[in-house]
Design an enzyme around this catalytic site. Structure first.
Site, PDB file in Angstrom:
ATOM      1  CD  GLU A   5      -6.653   1.426   8.073  1.00  0.00           C
ATOM      2  OE1 GLU A   5      -6.637   2.559   7.549  1.00  0.00           O
ATOM      3  OE2 GLU A   5      -5.988   1.333   9.466  1.00  0.00           O
ATOM      4  CB  SER A  40       4.588  -3.931   5.915  1.00  0.00           C
ATOM      5  OG  SER A  40       3.342  -3.458   5.853  1.00  0.00           O
ATOM      6  CD  GLU A  45      -0.635  10.633  20.365  1.00  0.00           C
ATOM      7  OE1 GLU A  45      -0.592   9.772  19.415  1.00  0.00           O
ATOM      8  OE2 GLU A  45       0.069  10.471  21.373  1.00  0.00           O
ATOM      9  CD  GLN A 102      -1.499   1.878   2.716  1.00  0.00           C
ATOM     10  OE1 GLN A 102      -0.354   2.315   2.531  1.00  0.00           O
ATOM     11  NE2 GLN A 102      -2.478   1.753   3.733  1.00  0.00           N
ATOM     12  CB  SER A 120       2.644   6.545   4.630  1.00  0.00           C
ATOM     13  OG  SER A 120       1.402   5.873   5.288  1.00  0.00           O
TER      14      SER A 120
END
Lengths: 433, 427
Positions: free
Chosen positions: A270, A187, A403, A152, A155
């Site tokens: 997810e 990954s 967070e 994927q 990011s």
């Protein structure tokens, strides 16, 4: 949930971004792959009948693993809620548990779902929801059988929690798009045949618009995968450098500029997968420490005793909360507790693994092995306390930082007012970076 | 579980239930094991704890339970707003008698734990827990925990020989026409109550003092554990004095009970009395978790409501991340508290062998959650939270008192250490 998606929202320093919140959905259990499917006339008996037929035609003990998996897919027993012809029966998702149990009891091989989790959990529902018929037929079967591994490419170094800030560019050139940029926390990239990729196709628009979603062939020239070593010494992830990578327009998923909306499908899914089955008491990391405590009386101190008991209670509490979540899901009451569980497990794993190192005292000063390794899966139990301690640090970052999750709980569950959003209407190219 | 695939060790892969129960690592006696503690740990450990995992409890609410909740909540919303709670506390009334009539008698809550043949509703701890959630949510000044749970459970554990006597006491309590109080300090934890401080002389008269008794003021019967058994004492009998003490919790007042050759009827001999009292304390502690859950829920809901409306620096204060995260963290604790409180209630209802563990876990956790929620409620209300006028203090006082009631979290963790074999160091 995987590392990459995790890291997609995973920068503690920017933990509060409203964009990141959009990436994540609390709860789970509902069919959130955005695909309207027929109600399905298949019930548990029908599913069992189909399983028996499959087993009769392809006895697991004599059928090669891959052949069995392909046959299972073709019989519609791969993911029963998918449409017929694409590995499913158009049946209720709940029937999958029946199928899986029957096949497991018959000793049938599975498709190692953890190993190919990104493909199963993220790529597949997006392809199903937004792919063309041709894309679905080409991609879904080898994805499910594990013949083709997926990764994927979401990011970026500059876009973690604030995923919509991504800077990788895709520029149209004839029938192709030319992609340049850098992705991170990927990954399986070194094993992957395919990637799901989001890239910026119009920098003049505000950051959530002007993003387009692609399937990227990882064997294409210009795709370079470099291991990214982390604090454990392992390289679970990669950096992926994209230099002049040509992606045909036929590998686009969804309309140009609608990539953010498509990515919601990926990101929502997810969280859908909630593991079935009951976790036993002391089933997590607490069991490792409790057993050390029982086996090694010489390590015991009063201070550690108090702290261990507190953590034992909290681990049992988390186990029960997970059990209750599972019961609610089984009752068709998807709740937002999934986020809570992720937060709780992250904190618990970190505290328990920290206590374990301390409990071991002098032994805790050692480390099992700093050799660079490239594991396919994280194995908390197969390594020693120092590894567990270090690896657990990722639990509050991967899959959405704690967070960000707290913000989601506050805004979506408690209805507290959102953070102010300074960048919502600013063209992406004008954002400070 | 929506944990990363890399995160938690898969239990089935690494630590199956079977392998754990087959080969518990410290079953074999060790020379370095604490000599005194070990046999006790073995004796206390129920079959389902430590190595095994208990059969999963039903952690949800049934429709009937939700109906009961709706009835109780409607009553309390109507008749027990914080202003009324405060007024009652200031008036020094032990409890709101008309409200208790409606809840205990008309709704039938007083007899939930009492079998139908003894005049009750024949329900279980699961239903009682739902009532307690609602009572906690409103910090209602009612003798539910003290009479309908602790006293009823004590009486149900009494000697069959005195069945008539017990029936005579239970019927009116179950019907909500009378209340009873178990005369032990409210701080007493289950699992080894201290020896009674009251002695019976040869003619069965009781002498002694019990401090910190909840629900004693206004009770029609005192159930007094004495050295030779459990006794029923009429509070207005000669030689009985119940002195209210000024309590931290305004809504569950305490009293000192002094007995001086007071007339009493014996309900059970010493052994049975001890078992009955312990079961009552275990039930009370397990169900108190639900009251704590309800209390914490009110505190969070009220804090969220306030911080959404209260503006400072040109924004609702609830939009500041520093505050949002604290409230979200509380919500997380509530999700967990609900699971453990339900687990304890279900264990009590089904008489699970895991009950002592379930109760200890619930108290070790929920007591802290209630205190945390109430403390956050005061803090996040700012100056308003420090006023007598705002009800936050009623919740804080109840929460802090309930943390001590029926065993502090520390006491419950100590018990857990024995129950699940995480023993303390020997030196």
């Amino acid at each position: 949930m995987t590392h990459d998606d995790a890291m997609a929202h995973g920068d503690p320093g920017t933990g509060g971004s409203a964009e990141a919140d959009e990436n994540l959905r609390t709860g789970g259990g509902a069919d959130t792959d955005g695909y309207a499917r027929p109600g399905g006339g298949t019930d548990a008996d029908e599913a069992r009948r189909r399983v028996r037929e499959l087993l009769a035609a392809h006895p697991p003990e004599t059928t090669p693993r891959l052949a069995f998996l392909r046959a299972r897919f073709d019989a519609g027993l791969a993911w029963v809620h998918y449409p017929e012809g694409l590995g499913g029966l158009g049946a209720p998702r709940a029937l999958q548990a029946v199928v899986d149990a029957e096949l497991a009891a018959a000793g049938a091989p599975d498709n190692e779902p953890r190993r190919i989790g990104i493909g199963l959990g993220m790529a597949a529902p997006t392809i199903l929801g937004y792919g063309t018929d041709e894309q679905r037929r080409r991609l879904l079967r080898p994805l499910w059988t594990g013949e083709e591994v997926w990764c994927q490419l979401f990011s970026e170094p500059g876009a973690g929690s604030d995923l919509a800030a991504l800077a990788t560019r895709a520029v149209r050139d004839g029938d192709d798009w030319v992609v340049d940029g850098q992705k991170v926390w990927t990954s399986s990239a070194h094993l992957a045949r395919w990637a799901i990729l989001i890239a910026r196709t119009d920098p003049e628009l505000p950051k959530h618009r002007g993003i387009t979603y692609f399937v990227c062939d990882m064997t294409h020239p210009g795709v370079e995968v470099r291991p990214l070593r982390q604090i454990t010494g392992e390289a679970e992830f990669n950096e992926v450098f994209l230099t002049g990578v040509r992606i045909p327009d036929s590998a686009r998923l969804g309309p140009v500029g609608e990539g953010w909306r498509v990515a919601q499908t990926t990101l929502m899914n997810e969280r859908v997968a909630i593991g079935g089955g009951h976790v036993p008491r002391e089933g997590g990391m607490i069991g490792i420490v409790a057993d050390t405590w029982r086996d090694r009386p010489e390590l015991r101190t009063h201070d550690l005793h108090q702290r261990l008991l507190r953590l034992w209670v909290e681990a049992e509490v988390a186990r029960l909360a997970g059990e209750r979540l599972g019961q609610r899901l089984a009752h068709g009451e998807p709740g937002p507790e999934g986020s809570a569980m992720k937060l709780a497990f992250a904190r618990l794993n970190q505290e328990i693994s920290g206590l374990e190192v301390e409990l071991l005292g002098e032994e805790g000063l050692g480390y099992d092995d700093w050799t660079l390794r490239r594991p396919e899966l994280v194995d908390f139990t197969g390594r020693e306390a120092g590894y567990r301690y270090l690896r657990a640090k990722g639990n509050s970052i991967e899959g959405g930082t704690s967070e960000v999750l707290l913000n989601i709980v506050a805004e979506r569950v408690l209805g507290l007012p959102p953070e102010p959003r300074a960048d919502k209407d600013v063209p992406w190219k004008d954002l400070p970076r | 579980m929506s944990t990363p695939r890399s995160e938690a060790p898969r239990p089935e892969a690494s630590r199956s239930e079977a392998s754990r129960s087959e080969a518990p690592p410290s079953v074999a006696p060790r020379s370095d094991a604490p000599r005194a503690a070990a046999p006790r740990a073995e004796a206390l450990r129920p079959d389902a704890s430590r190595a095994g995992t208990p059969h999963p409890a039903d952690l949800l609410y049934s429709e009937a339970e939700e109906d009961l909740r709706a009835a109780v909540r409607a009553l309390l919303d109507d008749r027990c707003p914080p202003s009324a709670v405060l007024a009652a506390a200031e008036a020094g009334r032990p409890y709101d008698a008309p409200l208790w009539d409606t809840l205990g008698r008309d709704i039938g809550a007083a007899g939930l734990l009492v079998p139908e043949k003894l005049g009750g509703q024949g329900a279980t701890a699961r239903e009682a827990a739902v009532v307690l959630e609602e009572l906690g949510r409103s910090v209602a000044p009612l003798p539910y925990l003290t009479s309908a749970v602790l006293a009823v459970r004590t009486l149900l554990g009494c000697d069959p020989e005195t069945e008539e006597e017990v029936r005579g006491l239970l019927g009116p309590i179950a019907a909500g026409r009378a209340t009873a109080a178990l005369a032990v300090p409210l701080s007493t934890a289950p699992g080894g109550a201290p020896r009674p401080t009251v002695r019976a002389d040869v003619d069965g008269r009781l002498t002694g003092r019990v401090t910190g008794v909840a629900g004693a003021t206004g009770a029609s019967t005192l159930l007094v554990p004495a050295d030779s058994g459990l006794y029923a004492v009429a509070p207005d009998a000669a030689g009985v004095r119940t002195t209210p003490v000024t309590s931290l919790d305004l809504t569950r007042p305490l009293a000192t009970v002094d007995l001086d050759r007071a007339a009493a009827r014996r309900l059970a001999p010493a052994d049975r009395a001890a078992a009955a009292v312990d079961r009552a304390l275990l039930t009370g502690a397990g169900l108190l978790a639900s009251e704590q859950l309800g209390l914490a829920e009110w505190c969070l809901a009220e804090t969220v409501r306030h911080t959404r409306e209260r503006h400072q620096f040109g924004r609702p204060v609830g939009s500041f991340q520093a505050l949002k995260h604290r409230m979200a963290a509380l919500w997380l604790e509530l999700v967990s508290a609900r699971a453990v409180a339900r687990n304890a209630a279900d264990a009590l209802a089904t008489d699970s062998p895991d009950t002592p563990v379930a109760v200890a876990v619930a108290q070790a956790y929920c007591a802290r959650v209630a205190v945390h929620a109430a403390e956050e409620c005061v803090q996040l209300h700012g100056g308003i939270g420090m006023t007598w006028e705002h009800p936050a203090h009623l919740y804080l006082k109840r929460a802090k008192s309930a943390e001590i009631a029926l065993g502090t979290p520390g006491r419950h963790r100590e018990r857990l250490a024995l129950l699940v074999d995480v023993p303390a160091p020997t030196s």
